[in-house]
Design an enzyme around this catalytic site. Sequence first.
Site, PDB file in Angstrom:
ATOM      1  N   ASP A 190      40.091  26.409 -21.079  1.00  0.00           N
ATOM      2  CA  ASP A 190      40.095  25.361 -20.065  1.00  0.00           C
ATOM      3  C   ASP A 190      38.973  24.391 -20.459  1.00  0.00           C
ATOM      4  O   ASP A 190      38.106  24.719 -21.286  1.00  0.00           O
ATOM      5  CB  ASP A 190      39.878  25.952 -18.671  1.00  0.00           C
TER       6      ASP A 190
HETATM    7  C1  BGC Z   1      41.288  22.313 -14.992  1.00  0.00           C
HETATM    8  C2  BGC Z   1      42.558  22.571 -15.774  1.00  0.00           C
HETATM    9  C3  BGC Z   1      43.032  21.299 -16.412  1.00  0.00           C
HETATM   10  C4  BGC Z   1      41.930  20.732 -17.273  1.00  0.00           C
HETATM   11  C5  BGC Z   1      42.317  19.459 -18.012  1.00  0.00           C
HETATM   12  C6  BGC Z   1      40.255  21.540 -15.782  1.00  0.00           C
HETATM   13  O1  BGC Z   1      39.265  21.064 -14.930  1.00  0.00           O
HETATM   14  O2  BGC Z   1      40.750  23.539 -14.554  1.00  0.00           O
HETATM   15  O3  BGC Z   1      43.534  23.114 -14.926  1.00  0.00           O
HETATM   16  O4  BGC Z   1      44.203  21.508 -17.148  1.00  0.00           O
HETATM   17  O5  BGC Z   1      40.813  20.446 -16.454  1.00  0.00           O
HETATM   18  O6  BGC Z   1      42.377  18.384 -17.156  1.00  0.00           O
END
Ligand code: BGC
Length: 752
Positions: free
Chosen positions: A241
């Site tokens: 993530d």
């Molecule tokens: C989130 C993810 C997301 C990623 C990219 C993170 O803050 O937890 O779910 O895909 O950002 O935007």
Amino acid sequence: MSKMSLEDKAHFVIGTGMAGFSGDNAVIGATRNLVPGAAGTTYPLDSLGIPAIVLADGPAGLRIDATREGDSATYYCTHFPIGTLLASTWNTQLIEQVGQAIGEEVKEYGADVLLAPALNIMRNPLCGRNFEYYSEDPVVAGKTASAYITGVQKNDVGTSIKHFAANNQETNRMNNDARMSQRALREIYLKGFEIAIKESQPWTVMTSYNYVNGIYTSESKDLVQTILRDEWGYTGTVMTDWFGGKDGAKQMWAGNDMLQPGKAEQFDSIVAGVKSGKLAEADLDRNVARILNLIEKSPRFQGYQFSNKPDLEAHAQVTRQSAAEGMVLMKNEKALPFDDKIKNVALYGITSYDFIAGGTGSGNVNHAYVVSLLDGLKNGGYVVSDELKTAYETYISNAKKAAEAALEEQAKKDPKNAMLVKFLPQPLPAEKLFSADELTKQAEASDVAIITLGRISGEFLDRKAADFNLSDSERKLIEQVCDVYHKAGKQVVVLLNIGGVIETASWKNLPDAILCAWQAGQEGGNSVVDVLSGKQSPSGKFTMTWPIKFTDAYSTKNFPIDQDPRIDMMNQGQKGDVKNVDYTNYEEDIYVGYRYFDSFEVPVSYPFGYGLSYTTFEYSDAKISEKGDAYEITVNVKNTGKVEGKEVVELYISAPDNKAANKPVKELKAFAKTKLLSPDESETLTLTVKAADLASFDEAASAWVVAEGEYQFLVGASSQDIKATLKAKAKAQQTKVNSVMPLQAPLNLLKR
Ligand code: BGC
């Protein structure tokens, strides 16, 4: 790969950074322009003919910028319903269609991998991201995710199932240690991933931010290699993530192939790791190869000529219909559907006029419009009180101005976080109240009242206790409107425009009907009116329990309530030692949701699996037979009412001596939904449960163990409305797995 230098490889396994966060350079600039607004890209190695591919959020639709500098075209995406609503349809075919439509937008707007679906378990009612998630039950979560992935990937674009695993709170999400038994991990928190990954082979898996039992998931070889790849046979790519985990070299070693969106120190740590021998170059090569495989399949590498013109009109119909099917009718005292006499509608509640389509943060979608309830009613041929409309519009516009000014003030005080502030879910203003006189006049002029209660949902923060409970103004609004309208002989419908469960026990006796519309995407108002008018009979059911008080959920003992969220975008903080913030003890063990409420007989407001229809159904002729290594359950469902409708049938098992064996009194193992049944029409549904799926996880043996004996197979309309009980014997069986990810210190686990 033989042509790549060590530096090339180290670049290749991390992304190209993120605007405003991890610095800017020529590579970032160039890749960012591929699809502006996408969350990230892979690292291009142009001299080797390896393009960057585009990774974009998810899950309620594709999240990219709607407009581009110096370009008059628009790039709006369809805002589909939130995950919770999709799961509430219990209709995997429909979810697959939604996935397919989303995937078409991914492909036609030039993205390669959609960062979705999100299927963490709704461990506690107050988790801030429950709106994106599917259920408190892993079978529902896994089957829903699997259908979604299958649909998206039919377009030959990828998905990223997330957040692997146990990202069950937002508070201190970068540094929270989720401490749980191996049994809870296997039975509850991994099971949905296991189902979806085996059934639908997502191109990528996204590890979560948190630790599990002391180790970051992205640094856990036990999770990413042993369980995911060795046990489940996963062959795709794993990415972090955004800014997840700390030690780049360790993540590489664990088999977390790609670090997104990438930071300079990760590059350094990987290069230094290989040079010092801490990281074997073979491990790095293995990860590079897996990213190469991903790129090779991508539309960009395949030279797909995207149109920037997905069929938004067709997708508006897909979202409209799917949203209506996931709405849950909670109460109906002959108020719905509206009969022909209902023409004039008095519309109360801020969100009636400012309907919430979905959540904030990465799960948001830059949609072209949202159909409010007001517009939906007008489209449906109803007349909405103008006087009320004007009063609300003025009220909302003033409240918005005040909120914007407050945000700007906050951004000035804290310029570093100015961008973040825009992302955060902001509470709604208090509800507008009316005098008894005003209400009486409004009641005289209308045939029915609708009150919408709304909740903003979003990433980064857990919900506050006050967000679960009704505010004073909401409570007064319901009481006063119900009182005046009932005296005038008129009915009141409450509509919930929410992303997660709220308190209902104290007021649900007041209105004549309650419909949970969730956050229903950009066509929300039309979808609601399709249900209110009877054009579509509601057939959604809850995929989570609605507790009387949120403290009734056993997990609330160990959940951050009203704590500082500790937002740490780039993961610069360290783990401290504050309970429920730095670590969370999953003392409820496997007793999550109905597994707790039903096993311990704790009363609820609405049980798991609950939902009414405009018609009624009769279950008959339930039978069970053994077919090879599975049980086949058939049941006849007949529409015994006056209008057409669909029914969801749930199949639970109850293990022999479950109390003594410390197992839940019942566990969902399968579900099915009828087709649209006309009055008097029936359908025989078939539900299948593999014998191996009767197993519980036995830590001592590190195995999935089916206890010998007689199992009950409960055919239900909800977890508390069992229509037929069947019985069948099972033989003992055991499937060994690796004993990994153990607790580092014992917990005081709940037992029956
Ligand atoms: C989130 C993810 C997301 C990623 C990219 C993170 O803050 O937890 O779910 O895909 O950002 O935007």
